[in-house]
Scaffold this motif. Structure first.
Motif, short mmCIF file in Angstrom:
data_model
loop_
_atom_site.label_atom_id
_atom_site.label_comp_id
_atom_site.label_asym_id
_atom_site.label_seq_id
_atom_site.Cartn_x
_atom_site.Cartn_y
_atom_site.Cartn_z
N ARG A 9 -5.19 5.05 -6.76
CA ARG A 9 -4.03 4.75 -7.61
C ARG A 9 -2.87 4.25 -6.76
NH1 ARG A 9 -5.56 9.33 -10.37
NH2 ARG A 9 -4.09 10.60 -9.23
N GLY A 10 -2.63 4.90 -5.62
CA GLY A 10 -1.55 4.47 -4.73
C GLY A 10 -1.77 3.07 -4.21
N LEU A 11 -3.01 2.76 -3.82
CA LEU A 11 -3.31 1.42 -3.32
C LEU A 11 -3.22 0.37 -4.42
CD1 LEU A 11 -6.32 2.19 -0.95
CD2 LEU A 11 -4.02 1.47 -0.28
N ASN A 12 -3.63 0.72 -5.62
CA ASN A 12 -3.60 -0.23 -6.73
C ASN A 12 -2.19 -0.61 -7.15
OD1 ASN A 12 -6.37 -0.54 -6.90
ND2 ASN A 12 -6.60 1.14 -8.35
N ARG A 13 -1.21 0.17 -6.76
CA ARG A 13 0.19 -0.15 -7.10
C ARG A 13 0.79 -1.16 -6.12
NH1 ARG A 13 1.62 6.02 -8.38
NH2 ARG A 13 0.86 6.06 -10.52
N ASP A 15 0.90 -4.79 -3.92
CA ASP A 15 0.48 -6.17 -4.15
C ASP A 15 -0.74 -6.47 -3.27
OD1 ASP A 15 1.39 -6.88 -1.56
OD2 ASP A 15 3.31 -7.55 -2.32
N VAL A 16 -1.36 -7.60 -3.51
CA VAL A 16 -2.61 -7.95 -2.83
C VAL A 16 -2.43 -7.99 -1.32
CG1 VAL A 16 -4.33 -9.78 -2.57
CG2 VAL A 16 -3.48 -9.19 -4.84
N LEU A 22 -3.17 -2.86 4.65
CA LEU A 22 -3.54 -1.45 4.83
C LEU A 22 -5.05 -1.29 4.95
CD1 LEU A 22 -1.09 0.56 2.54
CD2 LEU A 22 -0.91 0.03 4.98
N ASP A 23 -5.79 -2.08 4.20
CA ASP A 23 -7.24 -2.03 4.26
C ASP A 23 -7.74 -2.33 5.68
OD1 ASP A 23 -9.90 -1.80 3.11
OD2 ASP A 23 -10.01 -3.99 3.26
N LEU A 24 -7.22 -3.39 6.29
CA LEU A 24 -7.69 -3.75 7.62
C LEU A 24 -7.10 -2.86 8.72
CD1 LEU A 24 -7.96 -7.65 7.62
CD2 LEU A 24 -9.75 -5.94 7.41
N PHE A 25 -5.91 -2.35 8.54
CA PHE A 25 -5.32 -1.47 9.55
C PHE A 25 -5.93 -0.08 9.55
CE2 PHE A 25 -1.91 -4.37 10.60
CZ PHE A 25 -1.44 -3.91 11.82
N TYR A 26 -6.20 0.47 8.36
CA TYR A 26 -6.55 1.89 8.27
C TYR A 26 -7.92 2.19 7.67
CZ TYR A 26 -1.62 2.53 9.26
OH TYR A 26 -0.38 2.49 9.85
N ILE A 27 -8.45 1.33 6.82
CA ILE A 27 -9.67 1.66 6.10
C ILE A 27 -10.89 0.98 6.71
CG2 ILE A 27 -10.83 1.62 3.85
CD1 ILE A 27 -7.93 1.65 2.62
N VAL A 48 3.36 -9.29 10.86
CA VAL A 48 2.28 -8.50 10.27
C VAL A 48 2.56 -7.01 10.43
CG1 VAL A 48 -0.17 -7.90 10.42
CG2 VAL A 48 0.52 -10.30 10.48
N TYR A 49 3.04 -6.60 11.61
CA TYR A 49 3.37 -5.18 11.81
C TYR A 49 4.52 -4.76 10.90
CZ TYR A 49 0.29 -4.04 15.68
OH TYR A 49 -0.81 -3.76 16.44
N ARG A 50 5.48 -5.63 10.69
CA ARG A 50 6.59 -5.33 9.78
C ARG A 50 6.07 -5.17 8.35
NH1 ARG A 50 10.13 -9.82 10.34
NH2 ARG A 50 10.31 -9.09 12.47
N ASP A 51 5.17 -6.08 7.95
CA ASP A 51 4.56 -5.98 6.62
C ASP A 51 3.74 -4.70 6.50
OD1 ASP A 51 5.63 -8.39 5.80
OD2 ASP A 51 3.82 -9.55 6.28
N LYS A 52 3.05 -4.31 7.57
CA LYS A 52 2.26 -3.07 7.56
C LYS A 52 3.15 -1.86 7.33
CE LYS A 52 1.51 -0.83 11.04
NZ LYS A 52 2.17 0.35 11.63
N ASP A 53 4.28 -1.83 8.03
CA ASP A 53 5.22 -0.72 7.85
C ASP A 53 5.75 -0.68 6.42
OD1 ASP A 53 4.88 -0.06 10.51
OD2 ASP A 53 6.75 -1.01 11.17
N ASP A 54 6.06 -1.84 5.87
CA ASP A 54 6.55 -1.92 4.49
C ASP A 54 5.46 -1.47 3.51
OD1 ASP A 54 8.51 -2.57 2.50
OD2 ASP A 54 7.39 -4.41 2.10
N ALA A 55 4.23 -1.91 3.74
CA ALA A 55 3.12 -1.53 2.87
C ALA A 55 2.90 -0.02 2.91
CB ALA A 55 1.84 -2.25 3.29
N LEU A 56 2.95 0.56 4.10
CA LEU A 56 2.76 2.01 4.23
C LEU A 56 3.87 2.78 3.54
CD1 LEU A 56 0.80 4.02 5.40
CD2 LEU A 56 2.07 3.92 7.55
N ARG A 57 5.10 2.27 3.66
CA ARG A 57 6.24 2.91 3.00
C ARG A 57 6.07 2.84 1.48
NH1 ARG A 57 9.72 1.37 6.15
NH2 ARG A 57 9.74 -0.82 5.56
#
Length: 69
Positions: A9-13, A15-16, A22-27, A48-57
């Motif tokens: 549910r968290g991932l589905n909220r 954007d693509v 997050l999929d490639l960094f952590y899963i 990309v790292y900035r986007d990763k931080d934003d995605a995780l937040r």
């Protein structure tokens, strides 16, 4: 299980783009994942790292809500 459903549910909220990052960094981290993301989104490693931080937040907020520290 309940935890898996909550994670999905968290991932589905997200954007693509953020979900993909997050999929490639952590899963499903594979060799060359960072360069793949740079090429896929036409961004530098720093972006990309900035986007990763934003995605995780965003994922954390969507899963747990806003928590004041």
């Amino acid at each position: 299980t309940g935890q898996v459903a909550s994670i999905e549910r968290g991932l589905n909220r997200l954007d693509v783009k953020h979900r993909r990052i997050l999929d490639l960094f952590y899963i499903r981290r594979e060799y060359g994942y960072l360069q793949r993301l740079c090429n896929e989104f036409n961004e530098s490693e720093r972006e990309v790292y900035r986007d990763k931080d934003d995605a995780l937040r965003q994922y954390t907020i969507s899963r747990y809500g806003v928590i004041d520290i």
